[in-house]
Scaffold this active site. Sequence first.
Site, mmCIF file in Angstrom:
data_model
loop_
_atom_site.group_PDB
_atom_site.id
_atom_site.type_symbol
_atom_site.label_atom_id
_atom_site.label_comp_id
_atom_site.label_asym_id
_atom_site.label_seq_id
_atom_site.Cartn_x
_atom_site.Cartn_y
_atom_site.Cartn_z
ATOM 1 N N PRO A 1 0.784 -1.239 0.000
ATOM 2 C CA PRO A 1 0.000 0.000 0.000
ATOM 3 C C PRO A 1 0.820 1.296 0.000
ATOM 4 O O PRO A 1 0.265 2.360 0.241
ATOM 5 C CB PRO A 1 -0.809 -0.120 1.294
ATOM 6 C CG PRO A 1 0.105 -0.869 2.226
ATOM 7 C CD PRO A 1 0.864 -1.831 1.356
ATOM 8 N N GLY A 2 2.130 1.203 -0.270
ATOM 9 C CA GLY A 2 2.861 2.441 -0.508
ATOM 10 C C GLY A 2 3.779 2.918 0.600
ATOM 11 O O GLY A 2 4.265 4.049 0.562
ATOM 12 N N GLY A 3 4.055 2.052 1.565
ATOM 13 C CA GLY A 3 4.952 2.454 2.661
ATOM 14 C C GLY A 3 6.310 2.893 2.142
ATOM 15 O O GLY A 3 6.826 3.950 2.509
ATOM 16 N N LYS A 4 6.880 2.072 1.243
ATOM 17 C CA LYS A 4 8.220 2.413 0.752
ATOM 18 C C LYS A 4 8.140 3.479 -0.331
ATOM 19 O O LYS A 4 8.963 4.384 -0.373
ATOM 20 C CB LYS A 4 8.933 1.155 0.268
ATOM 21 C CG LYS A 4 9.021 0.200 1.435
ATOM 22 C CD LYS A 4 9.917 -0.939 1.334
ATOM 23 C CE LYS A 4 9.836 -1.722 2.634
ATOM 24 N NZ LYS A 4 8.510 -2.343 2.904
ATOM 25 N N ASP B 1 2.156 -2.574 -8.847
ATOM 26 C CA ASP B 1 1.624 -3.674 -8.034
ATOM 27 C C ASP B 1 0.591 -4.378 -8.899
ATOM 28 O O ASP B 1 0.024 -3.768 -9.799
ATOM 29 C CB ASP B 1 0.975 -3.150 -6.747
ATOM 30 C CG ASP B 1 0.927 -4.215 -5.653
ATOM 31 O OD1 ASP B 1 1.770 -4.190 -4.737
ATOM 32 O OD2 ASP B 1 0.042 -5.103 -5.722
ATOM 33 N N ARG C 1 -5.251 -3.156 -3.769
ATOM 34 C CA ARG C 1 -4.146 -2.607 -2.974
ATOM 35 C C ARG C 1 -3.592 -1.331 -3.613
ATOM 36 O O ARG C 1 -3.129 -0.428 -2.918
ATOM 37 C CB ARG C 1 -3.058 -3.669 -2.783
ATOM 38 C CG ARG C 1 -3.515 -4.776 -1.820
ATOM 39 C CD ARG C 1 -2.483 -5.877 -1.711
ATOM 40 N NE ARG C 1 -1.221 -5.447 -1.121
ATOM 41 C CZ ARG C 1 -0.923 -5.527 0.168
ATOM 42 N NH1 ARG C 1 -1.791 -6.028 1.015
ATOM 43 N NH2 ARG C 1 0.248 -5.118 0.608
ATOM 44 N N ASP D 1 2.117 -7.053 -13.534
ATOM 45 C CA ASP D 1 2.740 -8.216 -12.921
ATOM 46 C C ASP D 1 4.241 -7.960 -12.978
ATOM 47 O O ASP D 1 4.853 -8.012 -14.052
ATOM 48 C CB ASP D 1 2.370 -9.488 -13.687
ATOM 49 C CG ASP D 1 2.911 -10.725 -12.988
ATOM 50 O OD1 ASP D 1 3.955 -10.607 -12.302
ATOM 51 O OD2 ASP D 1 2.306 -11.797 -13.116
ATOM 52 N N ASP E 1 10.210 -5.622 -2.930
ATOM 53 C CA ASP E 1 9.716 -5.963 -1.584
ATOM 54 C C ASP E 1 8.558 -6.946 -1.780
ATOM 55 O O ASP E 1 7.395 -6.596 -1.615
ATOM 56 C CB ASP E 1 9.240 -4.655 -0.916
ATOM 57 C CG ASP E 1 8.782 -4.846 0.520
ATOM 58 O OD1 ASP E 1 9.378 -5.676 1.226
ATOM 59 O OD2 ASP E 1 7.822 -4.164 0.927
ATOM 60 N N CYS F 1 9.828 -9.148 5.016
ATOM 61 C CA CYS F 1 9.483 -9.098 6.443
ATOM 62 C C CYS F 1 9.410 -10.522 6.975
ATOM 63 O O CYS F 1 8.528 -10.857 7.742
ATOM 64 C CB CYS F 1 8.162 -8.366 6.632
ATOM 65 S SG CYS F 1 6.831 -9.081 5.652
HETATM 66 N N1 SAH Z 1 6.282 -2.417 -0.460
HETATM 67 C C1 SAH Z 1 4.974 -2.352 0.180
HETATM 68 C C2 SAH Z 1 4.527 -3.706 0.704
HETATM 69 C C3 SAH Z 1 4.508 -4.778 -0.365
HETATM 70 S S1 SAH Z 1 3.733 -6.292 0.119
HETATM 71 C C4 SAH Z 1 5.043 -1.298 1.280
HETATM 72 O O1 SAH Z 1 6.132 -0.961 1.749
HETATM 73 O O2 SAH Z 1 3.982 -0.785 1.666
HETATM 74 C C5 SAH Z 1 3.897 -7.176 -1.375
HETATM 75 C C6 SAH Z 1 3.075 -6.640 -2.531
HETATM 76 O O3 SAH Z 1 3.400 -7.408 -3.680
HETATM 77 C C7 SAH Z 1 1.560 -6.748 -2.359
HETATM 78 O O4 SAH Z 1 0.983 -5.480 -2.445
HETATM 79 C C8 SAH Z 1 1.122 -7.615 -3.534
HETATM 80 O O5 SAH Z 1 -0.112 -7.181 -4.111
HETATM 81 C C9 SAH Z 1 2.255 -7.418 -4.505
HETATM 82 N N2 SAH Z 1 2.419 -8.485 -5.519
HETATM 83 C C10 SAH Z 1 2.294 -9.817 -5.364
HETATM 84 N N3 SAH Z 1 2.530 -10.457 -6.539
HETATM 85 C C11 SAH Z 1 2.800 -9.504 -7.464
HETATM 86 C C12 SAH Z 1 3.121 -9.525 -8.851
HETATM 87 N N4 SAH Z 1 3.224 -10.662 -9.509
HETATM 88 N N5 SAH Z 1 3.355 -8.343 -9.456
HETATM 89 C C13 SAH Z 1 3.271 -7.174 -8.786
HETATM 90 N N6 SAH Z 1 2.978 -7.091 -7.482
HETATM 91 C C14 SAH Z 1 2.748 -8.245 -6.815
#
Ligand code: SAH
Length: 392
Positions: free
Chosen positions: A208-211, A229, A234, A257, A276, A326
Amino acid sequence: MCSALLHYDSELLKVLERVYGGEVAGFLNSILSPGSRLYVRVNTLRASAGSVMDGLRERGVEAYVDEELVEALYFPVKGPFKVDLLDKRIVVDKRAAESVYMGANVYAPGVLSCKDVKKGNEVTVVAEDGTPVANAVAVTNCEEVLKARARRGIVAETAKSVYKAPKIRELPEYQEGLIYPQSLAAMYVTHVLDPGPGELVVDACAAPGGKTSHIIEYSKGGAHVIAFDHSQKRLSELVSNLERLGEERFAEVWQADSRYLHIDFPWIRADKVVVDPPCTALGVRPKVFDFKSYRDVKNASRYQIQFLRSAFRILKPRGILVYSTCTVTTEENEEVIESFVEEVGCVEVLEIGIKRGARGVLGYKYSDAFLRFHPHIHNTSGYFIAKLMKMC
Ligand code: SAH
């Protein structure tokens, strides 16, 4: 095993033993609690951590600036407290249970069932597996809320929870976009990436955009950020987070993707990419309960390396790739990086050199270069960060 709440199969426990040796029980215990500090990141485009801390303290909210990261602010977490077992119960999903456990109110979308709960009733809020997380007072006739088509709003106000910390999403600082809830360990990812003005930075798994938002703030809005994403739901959370923080003009947001960015966005030549990816999240705390097996670890690691392959191909020569998770297994961390480096060849593992935390698990070629945080040792979430440079 030390806890009836963590349902990990024997192979997964073996993997954890490789990481933690005799400290596995300490590790498992630690992820059931939130740690003594709840962190938020201050939006440094709008305020300093000191000024946000002063504002909170004026209203009687205890808050402190972190000893090292100037944008990090934390609230002391109180507890654990004993929750009373009452006849009336509200059953909530895992995500809701983990926030009510910390003192959040009960919101309609997280409720799974609430038989005969009427406005004014005192209830025990329990997770799906029956673990009690809080006592609360219903503010609506709960079953009617569940029948409504648009399920919204507070169902019960939490009176006593196992742990207690400020309800971050209800603070005016949150609503005004001055703070973003993020673990301390996760904040280090952007410090390792070190995004600068004029750089093209790709966040491959961004929602959801933390980084993404941290990258924008760290570079003072100077980096050009592309956030990808694959989840539309999300991504809409990401967009509303950026809007709340006042940062939407600094990022392009695309649904994709990210295992195929080099095919779908072949024109991108990024200075820096952060990967991430989804992981088994064993380092995320607090957990009210958890079900995981070694198979989940293997599946995650097979998925994770695919993001690295594509990220590598959209990077400029001498571009920087930061990988973070994580979770704590070597399969999803040290071994993903090692296999990837062996496979592509022209990549260098850079030493992170941040004093806080620990290095990687011993016995791998690049153990010393990695940054790890261990929940039972560092009072943080469990986290892994690696930094690579593309050499061709
Ligand atoms: N970096 C984010 C947290 C990411 S959690 C932060 O700091 O807020 C992992 C994310 O990977 C999820 O949002 C999930 O929807 C995404 N994800 C999973 N498979 C994916 C894919 N094949 N392509 C793009 N995003 C993907």
